[in-house]
Design an enzyme around this catalytic site. Sequence first.
Site: not given
Ligand code: NAI
Length: 299
Positions: A20, A101, A166-167, A170
């Site tokens: 995202l 994010n 996580y819940s 969030k």
């Molecule tokens: P993703 O795993 O592709 O992206 C998350 C990114 O955050 C990764 O690139 C990771 O390296 C980075 N990250 C993790 N810990 C970090 C830190 N301490 N400092 C800096 N960067 C860090 O996952 P996605 O799906 O793109 O998730 C983005 C957000 O959306 C997250 O907060 C996730 O919980 C939320 N989300 C996503 C959903 C989905 O359907 N993909 C559903 C609901 C929420």
Amino acid sequence: MSEVRYDGKTVVVTGGGGSLGRAYCLLFASRGANVVVNDLGGSFSGEGASKSAADKVVDEIVEMGGKAVASYESVSTMEGAEKTMQVAKDAFGSVHMLINNAGILRDVSFAKMTEDDWDKIMEVHLRGAFCMTKAAWPFFREQSYGRVILTASAAGIYGNFGQTNYSAAKLGLYGMGQTLAHEGKKYNINTNVIAPVARSRMTETVMPPPLLEKLRPEAVAPLVGWLCAEESKESGSLFEVGAGRFFKLGWIRTNGYKSEAEGGVASLEELRDNWKTVTDFTDAKMVRNIQESTMAFMR
Ligand code: NAI
């Protein structure tokens, strides 16, 4: 038709190297924003670190003629957050938009959840958003302009097996966003919360490939982009978004039951006998703010 643009504005996207985050970065860059791609580049459960996650997206933006720099700091410490803001300041002069994010998962049933599983999730999602927003806030106040996005999840709104940590984090972000919207109002700082659905390494283990194929992260980005636009007045709202669908959420409250007992102190039996009325959503009403909430108790 006039275009929505961000010329002269700088956005910090945390987790900007992920699914995202990348989609947000590319959209902002394509509309003239300076982009700070922040990503620690660890595993989906929060182990390790790598510069390549952020670097890849910076390279993509630069190749398409946009402006971007990388920050490899974790969002979870105040020091890291301030360094990221400094990267933005050094490269582009200020920060105008912050997309919280970054995220990780530590899914496990509550019975088996360790303290570490709980703490790691709080550290990245809740503390991460706190540190980053705290570090960006002085810029926003000073320039009387700011846009903040916090990333919640359907798992927080509705609950989901194996995701108590996580819940909690969030929906904590939802509460944080509500109060930030109030506090930012007079400084033209809008804060909104989104619950996205998109394919990523987080969802690929729980959803079948044909469905994932349809859940493009690019379909979430327009909501984030619009909420961060100068023209948008939206603040303090929660949205569900994905696959081209955009929904705003709100709280509804049952009409409830009012005890006539002295001082409002109902007996247990009175409450038992009126439980249907307490929980009946027929003709339930929307509650928009804390004043509307409290009013019901004052009447
Ligand atoms: P993703 O795993 O592709 O992206 C998350 C990114 O955050 C990764 O690139 C990771 O390296 C980075 N990250 C993790 N810990 C970090 C830190 N301490 N400092 C800096 N960067 C860090 O996952 P996605 O799906 O793109 O998730 C983005 C957000 O959306 C997250 O907060 C996730 O919980 C939320 N989300 C996503 C959903 C989905 O359907 N993909 C559903 C609901 C929420």
